[in-house]
Design an enzyme around this catalytic site. Structure first.
Site, PDB file in Angstrom:
ATOM      1  N   TRP A  32       5.590  -7.137   3.935  1.00 34.75           N
ATOM      2  CA  TRP A  32       4.403  -7.553   3.193  1.00 34.75           C
ATOM      3  C   TRP A  32       4.376  -7.074   1.749  1.00 34.75           C
ATOM      4  O   TRP A  32       3.536  -7.513   0.977  1.00 34.75           O
ATOM      5  CB  TRP A  32       3.123  -7.098   3.904  1.00 34.75           C
ATOM      6  CG  TRP A  32       3.114  -5.694   4.439  1.00 34.75           C
ATOM      7  CD1 TRP A  32       3.282  -5.310   5.736  1.00 34.75           C
ATOM      8  CD2 TRP A  32       2.888  -4.480   3.706  1.00 34.75           C
ATOM      9  NE1 TRP A  32       3.202  -3.946   5.857  1.00 34.75           N
ATOM     10  CE2 TRP A  32       2.944  -3.408   4.630  1.00 34.75           C
ATOM     11  CE3 TRP A  32       2.639  -4.190   2.362  1.00 34.75           C
ATOM     12  CZ2 TRP A  32       2.769  -2.080   4.255  1.00 34.75           C
ATOM     13  CZ3 TRP A  32       2.460  -2.865   1.977  1.00 34.75           C
ATOM     14  CH2 TRP A  32       2.531  -1.828   2.919  1.00 34.75           C
ATOM     15  N   ASN A  33       5.274  -6.194   1.354  1.00 32.91           N
ATOM     16  CA  ASN A  33       5.107  -5.623   0.014  1.00 32.91           C
ATOM     17  C   ASN A  33       5.623  -6.526  -1.108  1.00 32.91           C
ATOM     18  O   ASN A  33       5.030  -6.571  -2.180  1.00 32.91           O
ATOM     19  CB  ASN A  33       5.754  -4.230  -0.062  1.00 32.91           C
ATOM     20  CG  ASN A  33       7.224  -4.234   0.290  1.00 32.91           C
ATOM     21  OD1 ASN A  33       7.679  -5.040   1.086  1.00 32.91           O
ATOM     22  ND2 ASN A  33       7.970  -3.329  -0.309  1.00 32.91           N
ATOM     23  N   LYS A  56      10.383 -15.525   8.986  1.00 31.70           N
ATOM     24  CA  LYS A  56       9.078 -15.059   9.458  1.00 31.70           C
ATOM     25  C   LYS A  56       8.566 -13.992   8.505  1.00 31.70           C
ATOM     26  O   LYS A  56       9.123 -12.905   8.404  1.00 31.70           O
ATOM     27  CB  LYS A  56       9.156 -14.481  10.869  1.00 31.70           C
ATOM     28  CG  LYS A  56       7.770 -14.091  11.401  1.00 31.70           C
ATOM     29  CD  LYS A  56       7.835 -13.035  12.465  1.00 31.70           C
ATOM     30  CE  LYS A  56       6.456 -12.452  12.749  1.00 31.70           C
ATOM     31  NZ  LYS A  56       5.864 -11.749  11.579  1.00 31.70           N
ATOM     32  N   GLY A  65      12.114  -3.676   6.512  1.00 29.65           N
ATOM     33  CA  GLY A  65      10.912  -3.067   7.067  1.00 29.65           C
ATOM     34  C   GLY A  65      11.167  -1.622   7.447  1.00 29.65           C
ATOM     35  O   GLY A  65      12.082  -0.968   6.920  1.00 29.65           O
ATOM     36  N   GLU A 118      17.540  -3.576   5.981  1.00 33.54           N
ATOM     37  CA  GLU A 118      17.153  -2.781   4.807  1.00 33.54           C
ATOM     38  C   GLU A 118      15.862  -2.080   5.191  1.00 33.54           C
ATOM     39  O   GLU A 118      14.810  -2.701   5.291  1.00 33.54           O
ATOM     40  CB  GLU A 118      16.985  -3.688   3.587  1.00 33.54           C
ATOM     41  CG  GLU A 118      16.931  -2.925   2.274  1.00 33.54           C
ATOM     42  CD  GLU A 118      15.522  -2.535   1.890  1.00 33.54           C
ATOM     43  OE1 GLU A 118      15.157  -1.351   2.154  1.00 33.54           O
ATOM     44  OE2 GLU A 118      14.798  -3.365   1.352  1.00 33.54           O
ATOM     45  N   LEU A 119      15.960  -0.763   5.415  1.00 29.11           N
ATOM     46  CA  LEU A 119      14.886  -0.044   6.078  1.00 29.11           C
ATOM     47  C   LEU A 119      14.205   0.950   5.135  1.00 29.11           C
ATOM     48  O   LEU A 119      14.150   0.731   3.935  1.00 29.11           O
ATOM     49  CB  LEU A 119      15.443   0.630   7.335  1.00 29.11           C
ATOM     50  CG  LEU A 119      16.203  -0.327   8.270  1.00 29.11           C
ATOM     51  CD1 LEU A 119      16.795   0.422   9.459  1.00 29.11           C
ATOM     52  CD2 LEU A 119      15.317  -1.468   8.738  1.00 29.11           C
ATOM     53  N   CYS A 148      10.178   0.506  -0.640  1.00 30.15           N
ATOM     54  CA  CYS A 148      11.104   1.312   0.154  1.00 30.15           C
ATOM     55  C   CYS A 148      11.868   2.293  -0.726  1.00 30.15           C
ATOM     56  O   CYS A 148      12.352   3.314  -0.242  1.00 30.15           O
ATOM     57  CB  CYS A 148      12.053   0.403   0.915  1.00 30.15           C
ATOM     58  SG  CYS A 148      12.872  -0.821  -0.122  1.00 30.15           S
ATOM     59  N   GLU A 203       8.190   8.656   5.771  1.00 33.74           N
ATOM     60  CA  GLU A 203       7.832   7.660   4.764  1.00 33.74           C
ATOM     61  C   GLU A 203       6.339   7.357   4.821  1.00 33.74           C
ATOM     62  O   GLU A 203       5.833   6.881   5.836  1.00 33.74           O
ATOM     63  CB  GLU A 203       8.636   6.382   4.977  1.00 33.74           C
ATOM     64  CG  GLU A 203       8.441   5.363   3.862  1.00 33.74           C
ATOM     65  CD  GLU A 203       9.320   4.147   4.033  1.00 33.74           C
ATOM     66  OE1 GLU A 203       9.866   3.662   3.018  1.00 33.74           O
ATOM     67  OE2 GLU A 203       9.484   3.676   5.168  1.00 33.74           O
TER      68      GLU A 203
END
Length: 496
Positions: free
Chosen positions: A158-159, A182, A235, A257-258, A291, A389
Site C-alpha cells: 500500500w505504500n 493484486k 511486503g 522484496e521484504l 522498506c 520494523e
C-alpha cells in the site's frame, strides 16, 4: 447497500480485457487516510475471480496475439504505455494520495518517474540474447535461448502501489509473460485507474489483469493457483515467508522484496548539516512508510549530542497536514492497522527505557491517522524499537564508537535491505560499503533508486532483485538446445 455507500466511487476489476465485478457482487470500502473516511468501493474478489483472472492470463500467454508478437512489438507497447503514464501522471498521483495519504509531491514524482521502467524494459525487450556454447562433443551444435515463465502473480503493497507495480510488471511483460496483479486492499484504486491506460495502450486481453480483495480471500488463491509460474511480492517479511513456503509446494519461482531496519550511519568527519538532512529523508520522508527507511540512526559518540540537537531542531520544522498541499512534509499513516501498530511501538520504546527527544504521540489535532515525527535516544540495538520494523515516522538513535562498532551494530539485525553512510573519507566509504550486509548502500545520500540499478535485500529482506538489466532474468527460464550433425547415431546405450 446503504445510502452512504451508494455515494462512493465504485470501481471494477480488470480481467481478460473486461471491466467486471466480483462474482459474489460484494464490495469493500477504501478509506482516505487524511480524513479517515471511506471514499471508494472495491470489488471483493474470491477464489472464483482469481481463477478467472489466472485463466485469462494463461490463455493470453498460450494463444492469441501476445505470444505471436515479436519482442520488438512487445517493447513498442511498453513504451506506448510509458507515454500514457507521462500524460496522466498528475491524475494517477492524486488517486494515490487519496488512497494512501502520502504527499502529492512525493506521489507526483513517483508516477512521473515510473514511466522510465516501461521505457527501459520496453527497450530491453528485444535485447534478450541466448548464446552459442562451445561443445566438447564431436559433430554437435549447442545453443541457449531464454523464454518467459508464463503467468506472473504480482502482489504489491500500500505504500507506493504504482511505482512498485512498475518494478514488477515492466520486466515481466518485456520478457513475454502475462500477469495478474493484486494490490493491497487498502490501496486498490490507483491500480484500477492504471489499467485504463493498459487498455488504451492496446495490450491484448488477458495480458494484464487486476484483482482486488483481501489476503485470505484473494491473495492466497492467487499464490496457490497451479497455473501461476512465478510470484513477485513486496511486503512484510512474515507474509513473504508464508508466500515462499506456499510457492515451494508448487515449485514456483519467487522474487521477494521484504522489510528493512536500515542503519543510517553518521561519522564524526561527516558534513553534519547534510547528514541531518539525510537522516530526516531516511525516516520522515513518506512518513517513514518505506522498506528502506533509515529507522536506525547510528551516530559516532564524539558528535552524538551535538548531532541530535541539530536533528531535533530540524525535525521540529516538519509541517504536518493535508498531503495534497505542496507545503506539507509529513502526511498520515496509510492504514488503521498500521496506525495502531506505530502507536503501539511508541509505547514499546518508552517501556524499554528509550528517551523521547521529539514527538512520541499521535497528532490528534490533524484528524485522520497522524503520528508526530518521533525521535528516540538512549536506544540499545537489542531493543525491539531497534530490531523490529515499525514502518512509520519513528527514529531510533544509537551511539557507536568506531568503524568496527558501527559495522557490528549495523549488521546486527535480521534484515539487510539498505544502509546509509555519512563520511568525507573515501577509504571509510569503500570499507563500509564492502562490509555492511545490505543490498543497497548509500554514501552521503539516501533513498536514491533508479530503473538502471538493481534493488533488493540480504537476509530476511528478500530474495532476488528488481530493476537493472540483469533482473529481467528473474522472469525468464533458460533452454539448452543440442543439434547433432553426425551421419550415424553412436552407441545408444552410452551417454554422449
Amino acid at each position: 447497500m446503504d445510502t452512504k455507500s451508494e455515494s462512493l466511487t465504485k470501481y471494477k476489476m480488470w480481467i481478460g480485457g473486461e471491466w467486471t465485478e466480483a462474482t459474489s457482487g460484494a464490495y469493500f470500502e477504501s478509506y482516505n487516510p487524511y480524513t479517515g473516511k471511506p471514499w471508494a468501493l472495491m470489488p471483493r474478489a474470491g477464489a472464483a475471480d482469481i481463477d478467472r483472472a489466472v485463466q485469462a492470463a494463461h490463455q493470453a500467454f498460450t494463444a492469441g496475439a501476445w505470444p505471436k508478437m515479436t519482442a520488438s512489438q512487445r517493447g513498442a507497447l511498453l513504451r506506448k504505455l510509458g507515454d500514457l503514464i507521462t500524460d496522466n501522471a498528475d491524475a494517477l498521483a492524486k488517486i494515490e494520495v487519496r488512497d494512501n495519504g502520502k504527499l502529492f509531491s512525493e506521489m507526483r514524482g513517483q508516477t512521473a518517474y515510473m514511466a522510465q521502467w516501461y521505457y527501459y524494459f520496453g527497450g530491453l525487450a528485444d535485447k534478450i540474447e541466448g548464446a552459442v556454447i562451445p561443445s566438447d562433443k564431436a559433430d554437435t551444435f549447442n545453443y541457449t535461448e531464454h523464454e518467459p515463465l508464463g503467468v506472473v502473480a504480482a502482489i504489491v503493497p500500500w505504500n507506493s502501489p504504482l511505482l512498485l507495480t512498475a518494478w514488477k510488471l515492466a520486466p515481466a511483460l518485456a520478457a513475454g509473460n502475462t500477469a495478474v496483479i493484486k494490490p493491497s486492499e487498502f490501496t486498490s484504486a490507483s491500480l484500477l485507474e492504471f489499467c485504463k491506460l493498459i487498455e488504451k495502450a492496446g495490450f491484448p486481453p488477458g495480458v494484464v489483469n487486476a484483482v482486488t480483495g483481501f489476503g485470505d480471500e484473494a491473495g492466497a488463491p492467487l499464490i496457490e493457483h497451479p497455473l501461476v509460474a512465478k510470484i513477485t511480492f513486496t511486503g512484510s517479511d512474515k507474509t513473504g515467508q508464508r508466500i515462499y513456503e506456499t510457492a515451494a509446494r508448487g515449485m514456483k519461482r519467487v522474487s521477494l522484496e521484504l522489510g528493512g531496519k536500515s542503519p543510517n550511519i553518521v561519522f564524526d568527519d561527516a558534513d553534519l548539516d547534510n547528514a541531518v538532512k539525510g537522516a530526516i529523508s531516511g525516516i520522515f520522508a513518506a512518513t517513514g512508510q518505506t522498506c528502506i527507511a533509515g529507522s536506525r540512526l547510528l551516530v559516532q559518540r564524539s558528535i552524538h549530542d551535538r548531532f541530535v540537537d541539530k536533528l531535533v531542531a530540524f525535525a521540529k520544522t516538519a509541517r504536518i497536514g493535508d498531503p495534497m498541499s505542496l507545503d506539507t512534509q509529513v502526511g498520515p499513516v496509510t492504514t488503521p492497522p498500521q496506525y495502531k501498530k506505530v502507536l503501539d511501538y511508541l509505547d514499546i520504546a518508552k517501556s524499554e527505557g528509550a528517551t523521547t527527544a521529539l514527538g512520541g504521540n499521535r497528532a490528534e489535532e490533524f484528524g485522520g491517522y497522524f503520528v508526530e515525527p518521533t525521535i528516540f535516544t538512549g536506544v540499545r540495538n537489542s531493543m525491539r524499537i531497534a530490531q523490529e520494523e515499525v514502518f512509520g515516522p519513528v527514529l531510533a538513535v544509537i551511539p557507536f564508537e568506531d568503524e568496527e562498532d558501527a559495522i557490528a551494530i549495523g549488521n546486527d539485525v535480521v534484515f539487510g535491505l539498505a544502509a546509509g553512510v555519512w563520511t568525507q573519507s573515501m577509504r571509510r566509504a569503500f570499507l563500509m560499503a564492502k562490509r555492511l550486509q545490505a543490498g543497497t548502500v548509500w554514501i552521503n545520500t539516501y533513498r536514491a533508486v533508479s530503473y538502471l540499478s538493481p534493488f533488493g535485500g540480504y537476509k530476511r529482506s528478500g530474495i532476488g532483485r528488481e530493476s537493472g538489466q540483469e533482473m529481467i532474468k528473474e522472469y525468464l527460464q533458460t533452454k539448452s538446445v543440442w543439434i547433432s550433425m553426425a551421419t550415424e547415431v553412436p552407441n545408444p546405450f552410452v551417454m554422449r
